[in-house]
Design a protein around this motif. Structure first.
Motif, short mmCIF file in Angstrom:
data_model
loop_
_atom_site.label_atom_id
_atom_site.label_comp_id
_atom_site.label_asym_id
_atom_site.label_seq_id
_atom_site.Cartn_x
_atom_site.Cartn_y
_atom_site.Cartn_z
N ASN A 297 1.09 -1.19 0.10
CA ASN A 297 -0.10 -0.11 -0.11
C ASN A 297 0.89 1.19 0.02
N LYS A 298 1.56 1.61 -1.25
CA LYS A 298 2.27 2.66 -1.25
C LYS A 298 1.53 4.24 -0.74
N GLU A 299 0.27 4.05 -1.27
CA GLU A 299 -0.38 5.20 -0.76
C GLU A 299 -0.08 5.86 0.68
N SER A 300 -0.03 4.95 1.77
CA SER A 300 -0.03 5.05 2.98
C SER A 300 1.25 5.78 3.43
N LEU A 301 2.44 5.41 2.56
CA LEU A 301 3.70 5.92 2.75
C LEU A 301 3.58 7.40 2.32
N ILE A 302 2.95 7.32 1.01
CA ILE A 302 3.15 8.86 0.41
C ILE A 302 2.28 9.84 1.25
N VAL A 303 1.21 9.32 1.54
CA VAL A 303 0.19 10.28 2.20
C VAL A 303 0.77 10.50 3.73
N GLY A 304 1.36 9.55 4.18
CA GLY A 304 1.51 9.65 5.76
C GLY A 304 3.04 10.26 5.90
N GLY A 305 3.89 10.12 4.81
CA GLY A 305 5.20 10.56 4.68
C GLY A 305 6.18 10.35 6.12
N GLU A 306 6.43 11.37 6.62
CA GLU A 306 7.44 11.50 7.62
C GLU A 306 6.75 10.79 8.82
N LEU A 307 5.37 10.87 9.00
CA LEU A 307 4.70 10.07 10.08
C LEU A 307 4.98 8.59 10.24
N VAL A 308 5.03 8.01 8.90
CA VAL A 308 5.03 6.79 8.90
C VAL A 308 6.53 6.25 9.02
N LYS A 309 7.62 7.14 8.58
CA LYS A 309 8.82 6.88 8.81
C LYS A 309 9.20 7.11 10.26
N ALA A 310 8.68 8.01 10.84
CA ALA A 310 8.88 8.16 12.51
C ALA A 310 8.34 6.92 12.97
N ALA A 311 7.23 6.60 12.74
CA ALA A 311 6.48 5.26 13.60
C ALA A 311 7.48 3.97 13.18
#
Length: 393
Positions: A124-138
């Motif tokens: 689900n690439k969209e979650s990384l693209i939409v969430g960006g730094e939030l996802v990387k921080a998590a």
């Protein structure tokens, strides 16, 4: 050595990625233990999957489908239901959560899986693209996110050939879709059936249209930047119609390492499930006893502007990549419904991006708020295009 099988949760198990992931797991029954499945509304297939893999917990977004699943299992399987069901399931703490949900609704399950300490196999690439730094921080450790996209799986494998400071460029390959070689004017008359007739891959309708517009490739540029911390000016897209070379890494000395394999999504799925190890059963192999021709062409940016639109959105950062994705999802849905012409997809996305004021370093509420705004603006623009078309006819 821990001989315990790897526990796996599959989100979107009734979709293309989910079904193929279960095919891979079925080939390695001693290696994996499926502990949870989620689906949108396909109760019949979900029940068959849960029974075949002896799953004790499922999540179903649609209330009627959830009711059918409960009736089918009479309490023998725990059933979560509603919009938050997939995120609740993802938070169960499995070793691996494969997120095969389509679209930005996969963001909350992605965050839930990472917060629970699971390794995320990300389709689900969209979650990384939409969430960006939030996802990387998590994620904390970037190694906890393993890409399932064939292109990013290829890049992850190629990057093993050198050290980070030795990387000069990442090269993403695009098949060119069904409209490779056409001009923008020629795309005005294409039909939904034309757009869904992909020359090499078999995928769902939304992803196939994204491949036809090359929006998918634009999203992959953003994804590559976020996954591998490589600047946008060192990520290139080339057209490769055979879909055999899935990604390449060029190193500072000019050497280029490529990953080649048949266009079979089961391989990157298998790589992600087993990461960092390789599983010994190949889903398919190259046949080197037959002639193989590999072609590479530059991207036609005038006819297919979505790559540049996505890259510009990625450079702006903040809420802009999510706005690109949301506007694109709405425009693609309108195209599939026959409400806008094929070039209108890009027109809608470009107009929404032009109006957007990015929020830097957004929290989850800001991300979701920008998405809601983008969908509303896209709806307005789509209606305007419909009215204009009706007036002209």
């Amino acid at each position: 050595m821990d001989d315990r099988p790897t526990s796996v949760i599959i989100l979107g198990s009734t979709g293309s990625i989910g079904r193929q992931a279960l095919d891979v797991i079925a080939e390695h029954p001693q290696r994996f233990d499926v502990v949870g499945l989620s689906a949108g509304a396909n109760a019949e297939l979900l029940c068959r999957q849960a029974q075949a893999f002896e799953v004790e917990r499922v999540a179903v977004a649609d209330a009627d489908a959830a009711r059918s699943v409960r009736e089918a299992f009479s309490g023998r399987v725990a059933v979560l239901d509603g919009e938050s069901a997939a995120a609740t399931l993802a938070s169960a703490g499995a070793d691996v959560v494969l997120n095969g949900i389509v679209g930005s609704r996969g963001l909350r399950p992605t965050l839930a899986a990472l917060d629970a300490g699971s390794r995320l196999a990300l389709a689900n690439k969209e979650s990384l693209i939409v969430g960006g730094e939030l996802v990387k921080a998590a994620a904390g450790d970037p190694g906890r996110i393993v890409p399932v996209d064939s292109e990013h799986s290829a890049l992850a494998q190629c990057l093993r050939a050198g050290r980070p400071h030795e990387v000069a460029r990442l090269i993403l390959t695009a098949s060119g879709g069904p409209f490779r070689g056409r001009t923008r004017d020629e795309l005005g008359a294409v039909t939904v059936a034309d757009a869904l007739d992909h020359p090499t891959w078999s995928m769902g309708a939304v992803i196939t249209v994204n491949s036809a517009t090359l929006a998918n490739k634009g999203l992959e540029v953003i994804e590559a930047h976020l996954l591998f911390d490589v600047p946008y000016d060192r990520i290139q897209v080339v057209v490769h119609p055979q879909s055999i070379v899935h990604g390449m890494v060029e190193f500072v000395d000019g050497a280029t390492v490529a990953e080649l394999s048949p266009p079979d999504m089961r391989l990157p799925i298998q790589v992600a499930l087993g990461w960092p190890d390789r599983l010994p059963t190949p889903p398919s192999r190259m046949d080197w006893d037959r002639p193989v021709a590999l072609e590479f062409e530059p991207l036609d940016r005038e006819t297919f502007p979505m790559v540049d639109l996505a890259t510009a959105a990625g450079r702006r950062g903040g809420t802009t990549p999510g706005v690109f994705n949301a506007a694109n999802e709405e425009a693609v849905a309108a195209f599939l419904q026959g409400r806008v012409r094929f070039p209108g997809i890009g027109d809608v996305v470009a107009a929404v991006l032009e109006e957007h004021t990015a929020v830097e370093d957004p929290d989850l509420d800001a991300v979701l708020g920008a998405e809601t705004w983008a969908r509303g603006r896209a709806h307005h623009l789509i209606r305007a295009l419909e009215d204009r078309t009706a007036t002209c006819t």
